[in-house]
Design a protein around this motif. Structure first.
Motif, PDB file in Angstrom:
ATOM      1  N   HIS A  22       0.867  -1.177   0.000  1.00 54.06           N
ATOM      2  CA  HIS A  22       0.000   0.000   0.000  1.00 54.06           C
ATOM      3  C   HIS A  22       0.907   1.232   0.000  1.00 54.06           C
ATOM      4  O   HIS A  22       1.573   1.504   0.994  1.00 54.06           O
ATOM      5  CB  HIS A  22      -0.909   0.012   1.233  1.00 54.06           C
ATOM      6  CG  HIS A  22      -1.926  -1.075   1.204  1.00 54.06           C
ATOM      7  ND1 HIS A  22      -3.243  -0.847   0.881  1.00 54.06           N
ATOM      8  CD2 HIS A  22      -1.825  -2.405   1.425  1.00 54.06           C
ATOM      9  CE1 HIS A  22      -3.904  -1.981   0.917  1.00 54.06           C
ATOM     10  NE2 HIS A  22      -3.054  -2.948   1.247  1.00 54.06           N
ATOM     11  N   HIS A  24       1.819   4.946   0.357  1.00 51.93           N
ATOM     12  CA  HIS A  24       1.296   6.133   1.045  1.00 51.93           C
ATOM     13  C   HIS A  24       1.854   7.424   0.470  1.00 51.93           C
ATOM     14  O   HIS A  24       1.155   8.439   0.442  1.00 51.93           O
ATOM     15  CB  HIS A  24       1.639   6.083   2.538  1.00 51.93           C
ATOM     16  CG  HIS A  24       0.823   5.111   3.307  1.00 51.93           C
ATOM     17  ND1 HIS A  24      -0.328   5.449   3.960  1.00 51.93           N
ATOM     18  CD2 HIS A  24       0.991   3.785   3.525  1.00 51.93           C
ATOM     19  CE1 HIS A  24      -0.835   4.381   4.554  1.00 51.93           C
ATOM     20  NE2 HIS A  24      -0.056   3.361   4.301  1.00 51.93           N
ATOM     21  N   GLU A  25       3.128   7.382   0.062  1.00 49.22           N
ATOM     22  CA  GLU A  25       3.762   8.640  -0.323  1.00 49.22           C
ATOM     23  C   GLU A  25       4.921   8.384  -1.273  1.00 49.22           C
ATOM     24  O   GLU A  25       5.668   7.417  -1.119  1.00 49.22           O
ATOM     25  CB  GLU A  25       4.285   9.334   0.942  1.00 49.22           C
ATOM     26  CG  GLU A  25       4.981  10.628   0.724  1.00 49.22           C
ATOM     27  CD  GLU A  25       5.463  11.256   2.025  1.00 49.22           C
ATOM     28  OE1 GLU A  25       5.742  12.462   2.006  1.00 49.22           O
ATOM     29  OE2 GLU A  25       5.581  10.560   3.051  1.00 49.22           O
ATOM     30  N   SER A  78      -3.346   8.166  -6.854  1.00 49.12           N
ATOM     31  CA  SER A  78      -4.713   7.999  -6.371  1.00 49.12           C
ATOM     32  C   SER A  78      -4.695   8.035  -4.852  1.00 49.12           C
ATOM     33  O   SER A  78      -3.637   8.096  -4.242  1.00 49.12           O
ATOM     34  CB  SER A  78      -5.256   6.659  -6.878  1.00 49.12           C
ATOM     35  OG  SER A  78      -6.535   6.401  -6.366  1.00 49.12           O
ATOM     36  N   THR A  79      -5.860   7.951  -4.242  1.00 44.27           N
ATOM     37  CA  THR A  79      -5.930   7.934  -2.786  1.00 44.27           C
ATOM     38  C   THR A  79      -5.741   6.541  -2.204  1.00 44.27           C
ATOM     39  O   THR A  79      -5.521   6.397  -1.007  1.00 44.27           O
ATOM     40  CB  THR A  79      -7.287   8.489  -2.292  1.00 44.27           C
ATOM     41  OG1 THR A  79      -8.328   7.703  -2.880  1.00 44.27           O
ATOM     42  CG2 THR A  79      -7.440   9.940  -2.667  1.00 44.27           C
ATOM     43  N   HIS A  80      -5.812   5.518  -3.039  1.00 47.87           N
ATOM     44  CA  HIS A  80      -5.632   4.146  -2.560  1.00 47.87           C
ATOM     45  C   HIS A  80      -4.813   3.376  -3.594  1.00 47.87           C
ATOM     46  O   HIS A  80      -5.370   2.779  -4.515  1.00 47.87           O
ATOM     47  CB  HIS A  80      -6.991   3.462  -2.341  1.00 47.87           C
ATOM     48  CG  HIS A  80      -6.878   2.095  -1.772  1.00 47.87           C
ATOM     49  ND1 HIS A  80      -6.540   1.862  -0.455  1.00 47.87           N
ATOM     50  CD2 HIS A  80      -7.016   0.873  -2.336  1.00 47.87           C
ATOM     51  CE1 HIS A  80      -6.495   0.551  -0.251  1.00 47.87           C
ATOM     52  NE2 HIS A  80      -6.772  -0.059  -1.380  1.00 47.87           N
ATOM     53  N   GLU A 101      -3.086   2.459 -10.915  1.00 45.35           N
ATOM     54  CA  GLU A 101      -3.232   3.908 -10.861  1.00 45.35           C
ATOM     55  C   GLU A 101      -1.934   4.668 -11.041  1.00 45.35           C
ATOM     56  O   GLU A 101      -1.943   5.837 -11.427  1.00 45.35           O
ATOM     57  CB  GLU A 101      -3.812   4.343  -9.497  1.00 45.35           C
ATOM     58  CG  GLU A 101      -5.102   3.702  -9.118  1.00 45.35           C
ATOM     59  CD  GLU A 101      -4.921   2.362  -8.395  1.00 45.35           C
ATOM     60  OE1 GLU A 101      -3.773   1.944  -8.156  1.00 45.35           O
ATOM     61  OE2 GLU A 101      -5.936   1.723  -8.099  1.00 45.35           O
ATOM     62  N   THR A 102      -0.806   4.041 -10.728  1.00 42.51           N
ATOM     63  CA  THR A 102       0.454   4.760 -10.587  1.00 42.51           C
ATOM     64  C   THR A 102       1.614   4.003 -11.198  1.00 42.51           C
ATOM     65  O   THR A 102       1.681   2.782 -11.113  1.00 42.51           O
ATOM     66  CB  THR A 102       0.758   4.984  -9.084  1.00 42.51           C
ATOM     67  OG1 THR A 102      -0.343   5.672  -8.500  1.00 42.51           O
ATOM     68  CG2 THR A 102       2.012   5.779  -8.872  1.00 42.51           C
TER      69      THR A 102
END
Length: 123
Positions: A22, A24-25, A78-80, A101-102
């Motif tokens: 996951h 985060h940054e 994205s946020t997730h 997403e990334t």
């Protein structure tokens, strides 16, 4: 990796998977220049430190730093974000973060653990 001792001791010499992390940054700094990637590992260590056990933690978060950044490409966010991180090394270190997403691709001189913590994730 320049300083794998913390991860090796917590995961008892069996490095954790970097699939399904996951994110985060992702951060860039002109100092170095450098790149930071902060993420939750998908697997909690079987023999977590006692302090983590007493506090009921269930998630390990790692921040990797990439120093002597030579190039970086970032696409989407994205946020997730859940994806995979791949590290390879020859004369330089190449990092690839990929999810639906990334996409982050970078080349740096070194990679090191900036921070490793644990927390209670209420997912």
């Amino acid at each position: 990796m320049e300083n794998p001792d913390g991860i090796n001791s917590i995961y008892q010499g069996s490095p954790p998977r970097l699939e399904g992390v996951h994110i985060h940054e992702v951060g860039l700094s002109r100092e170095g220049p450098s790149l930071r990637v902060r993420f939750d590992l998908p697997d909690y260590p079987a023999h977590a430190p006692r302090a983590w056990q007493l506090q009921g933690f269930n998630t390990v978060q790692v921040e990797l730093g990439f120093g002597g950044l030579r190039g970086v490409e970032i696409s989407g966010f994205s946020t997730h974000v859940v994806g995979d991180i791949a590290l390879t090394k020859d004369e330089t270190v190449q990092v690839s973060v990929s999810s639906n997403e990334t996409s982050v691709r970078a080349v740096a001189d070194i990679v090191y653990v900036t921070k490793m913590t644990a927390y209670l994730n209420g997912r």
